[in-house]
Design a protein around this motif. Structure first.
Motif, short mmCIF file in Angstrom:
data_model
loop_
_atom_site.label_atom_id
_atom_site.label_comp_id
_atom_site.label_asym_id
_atom_site.label_seq_id
_atom_site.Cartn_x
_atom_site.Cartn_y
_atom_site.Cartn_z
N VAL A 180 28.94 56.20 40.46
CA VAL A 180 29.22 55.09 41.47
C VAL A 180 30.48 55.82 41.92
O VAL A 180 31.46 56.61 41.34
N LYS A 181 30.23 55.68 43.93
CA LYS A 181 31.27 56.18 44.32
C LYS A 181 32.35 54.95 45.03
O LYS A 181 33.96 55.11 44.37
N TYR A 182 32.37 53.68 44.78
CA TYR A 182 32.79 52.96 45.12
C TYR A 182 32.81 51.60 43.94
O TYR A 182 31.67 51.70 43.56
N ALA A 183 33.29 50.54 43.76
CA ALA A 183 33.10 50.17 42.98
C ALA A 183 34.30 48.64 42.95
O ALA A 183 35.49 48.74 43.57
N GLU A 184 34.11 47.86 42.28
CA GLU A 184 34.70 46.19 42.15
C GLU A 184 35.53 45.76 41.27
O GLU A 184 34.44 45.36 39.83
N ALA A 241 42.79 45.30 32.87
CA ALA A 241 41.87 46.36 32.07
C ALA A 241 40.68 45.46 32.30
O ALA A 241 40.40 44.06 32.22
N PRO A 242 40.10 46.28 32.99
CA PRO A 242 38.78 45.86 33.72
C PRO A 242 37.28 45.68 32.57
O PRO A 242 36.60 46.44 31.50
N ASP A 243 36.79 44.66 32.11
CA ASP A 243 36.61 43.66 31.52
C ASP A 243 34.59 44.16 32.05
O ASP A 243 33.01 44.14 31.49
N VAL A 244 34.88 43.82 33.35
CA VAL A 244 33.88 44.72 33.99
C VAL A 244 33.68 45.13 35.54
O VAL A 244 34.99 44.91 36.04
N ALA A 245 33.13 46.05 35.91
CA ALA A 245 33.00 46.92 36.91
C ALA A 245 31.12 46.62 37.39
O ALA A 245 31.04 47.36 37.10
N ILE A 278 29.87 49.18 43.94
CA ILE A 278 29.31 48.52 45.49
C ILE A 278 28.65 49.29 46.86
O ILE A 278 29.02 49.11 47.65
N ASP A 279 28.32 50.78 46.13
CA ASP A 279 28.01 51.83 46.88
C ASP A 279 27.53 51.58 48.08
O ASP A 279 26.75 52.14 49.19
N GLU A 280 25.98 50.59 47.42
CA GLU A 280 24.64 50.25 48.41
C GLU A 280 25.80 49.09 49.66
O GLU A 280 24.98 48.74 49.97
N VAL A 281 26.75 48.38 49.29
CA VAL A 281 27.50 47.59 50.42
C VAL A 281 28.74 47.46 50.93
O VAL A 281 29.38 47.00 51.23
N ILE A 282 28.90 49.45 50.58
CA ILE A 282 30.60 49.22 51.10
C ILE A 282 30.27 49.96 52.74
O ILE A 282 31.68 48.97 53.20
N GLU A 283 29.52 49.26 53.11
CA GLU A 283 29.82 49.48 55.09
C GLU A 283 29.99 48.24 55.16
O GLU A 283 30.64 47.67 56.21
N LYS A 284 28.85 47.60 54.44
CA LYS A 284 29.20 45.83 54.91
C LYS A 284 30.37 45.27 54.90
O LYS A 284 30.80 44.19 55.07
N GLN A 293 39.21 42.33 49.90
CA GLN A 293 38.98 43.74 49.55
C GLN A 293 39.39 43.42 48.38
O GLN A 293 39.05 44.81 47.62
N ARG A 294 39.71 42.49 47.33
CA ARG A 294 38.72 42.94 46.07
C ARG A 294 37.91 42.11 45.75
O ARG A 294 38.12 42.46 44.44
N ALA A 295 37.10 41.55 46.21
CA ALA A 295 36.08 41.27 45.86
C ALA A 295 34.74 41.01 46.85
O ALA A 295 33.20 40.60 46.29
N GLY A 296 35.06 41.66 48.14
CA GLY A 296 33.84 41.71 49.42
C GLY A 296 32.61 42.32 49.15
O GLY A 296 31.40 41.97 49.61
N GLY A 297 32.96 43.36 48.32
CA GLY A 297 31.52 43.89 47.57
C GLY A 297 30.72 43.12 46.70
O GLY A 297 29.08 42.81 47.16
#
Ligand code: ZN
Length: 305
Positions: free
Chosen positions: A275-279, A197-201, A204-210, A52-56
């Motif tokens: 971007v629509k979806y991100a981790e 506090a996100p240092d990196v984002a 994952i738009d192109e892998v959201i289905e994966k 859930q947190r890093a799959g993408g």
């Protein structure tokens, strides 16, 4: 079966269970360190947490030929309303392996009991061995602030492994790393003592289905246990395609303001805002502290400036 025979069987079973939890995790792939590919390892408390947190992000890294290992620190044997124990642990191990297969990452499930994880020296050493065996460049884990004690202690255990992975006299059966990896936290929504506090984002738009496919492999969780806890079990469609669509609606969340700002920082305003979806990930202060160039190496997704 006569009584003595039953006793012997019980003893054999007990011995088998008892020793398996003491043994170091099985050593699988020995990743080379000189081929220019990254070795990334992520720890979750349960056999669906990393997903859930890093799959993408993991799917993107794997598609580029980098090596990713997901590790569940517990075997998940408490995570169901009507199943439990060894049968549930076996079911969840199979689900985790299928989830890993779907995005091209290796999935290890350690044999510690679910709902009973403590930050002991034994489990710390299990984690140190995992990080060393993987020759990790980057280690991902939850922050130690969370509603679930297993999540909290996974955060503590990985923090406690940082630095110790370079000390040869600790867990001396597994060669120490010469360099402390970069450690980063998964995103969470907890506000105290400090919000994530996100240092990196990472987009994952192109892998959201994966990523949804990966989550879909955790049938016992996504379609049974989690909806049961939430009181929404009657909302889960029975048909496989329909329930996958339902899962997508439940799990594909939008970036919050802080994550959006990090996306803009790394992708530039135009791309970052689209971007629509991100981790997102936050640097842990106990590992190597990465500069911008190092972050770009560990997350090889961002456009050059
Ligand atoms: Zn969990």
């Amino acid at each position: 079966m006569t009584k003595p025979a039953r006793l012997v069987v019980a003893l054999i079973l007990f011995t088998a269970v008892d020793t398996s939890s003491q043994q170091p995790a099985p050593q699988r792939t020995q990743p080379p360190t000189t081929d220019g590919k990254l070795n990334v390892i992520a720890f979750g408390a349960h056999p669906d947490d990393c997903d859930q947190r890093a799959g993408g992000t993991a799917a993107k890294l794997a598609a580029m030929g980098h090596r990713v290992r997901f590790v569940s620190v517990t075997n998940g044997d408490a995570g169901h309303q009507s199943e439990g124990g060894g049968a549930l642990a076996a079911r969840r191990r199979a689900e985790a392996q299928e989830a890993g297969r779907r995005i091209g990452v290796e999935y290890i499930v350690l044999d510690n009991h679910d709902g009973a994880l403590l930050p002991t020296l034994d489990v710390r050493e299990q984690i140190i061995r995992q990080i060393r065996q993987w020759k990790a460049d980057l280690v991902l884990a939850p922050r130690p602030n969370d509603y679930h004690p297993d999540h909290r202690y996974t955060g503590v255990l990985v923090q406690d492994a940082a630095y110790m992975v370079v000390v040869p006299n600790v867990a001396s059966d597994t060669p120490a790393l010469r360099k402390n990896p970069v450690f980063m936290y998964f995103q969470d929504g907890f506000q105290k003592p400090a919000p994530f506090a996100p240092d990196v984002a990472v987009s994952i738009d192109e892998v959201i289905e994966k990523k949804i496919d990966m989550l879909d492999a955790h049938v016992s969780q996504m379609y049974e246990w989690l909806p049961w806890v939430a009181g929404t079990l009657d909302k889960v469609p029975k048909d496989a395609a329909a329930r996958r669509q339902w899962l997508r609606g439940e799990r594909a969340g939008q970036p919050n303001a802080a994550v959006r700002a990090a996306l803009v920082k790394w992708y530039g305003a135009e791309k970052g805002n689209a971007v629509k979806y991100a981790e997102a990930f936050e640097v842990c202060e106990y590992g190597t502290r990465p500069n911008e160039a190092m972050i770009r190496q560990l997350f090889p997704f961002f456009p050059a400036k």
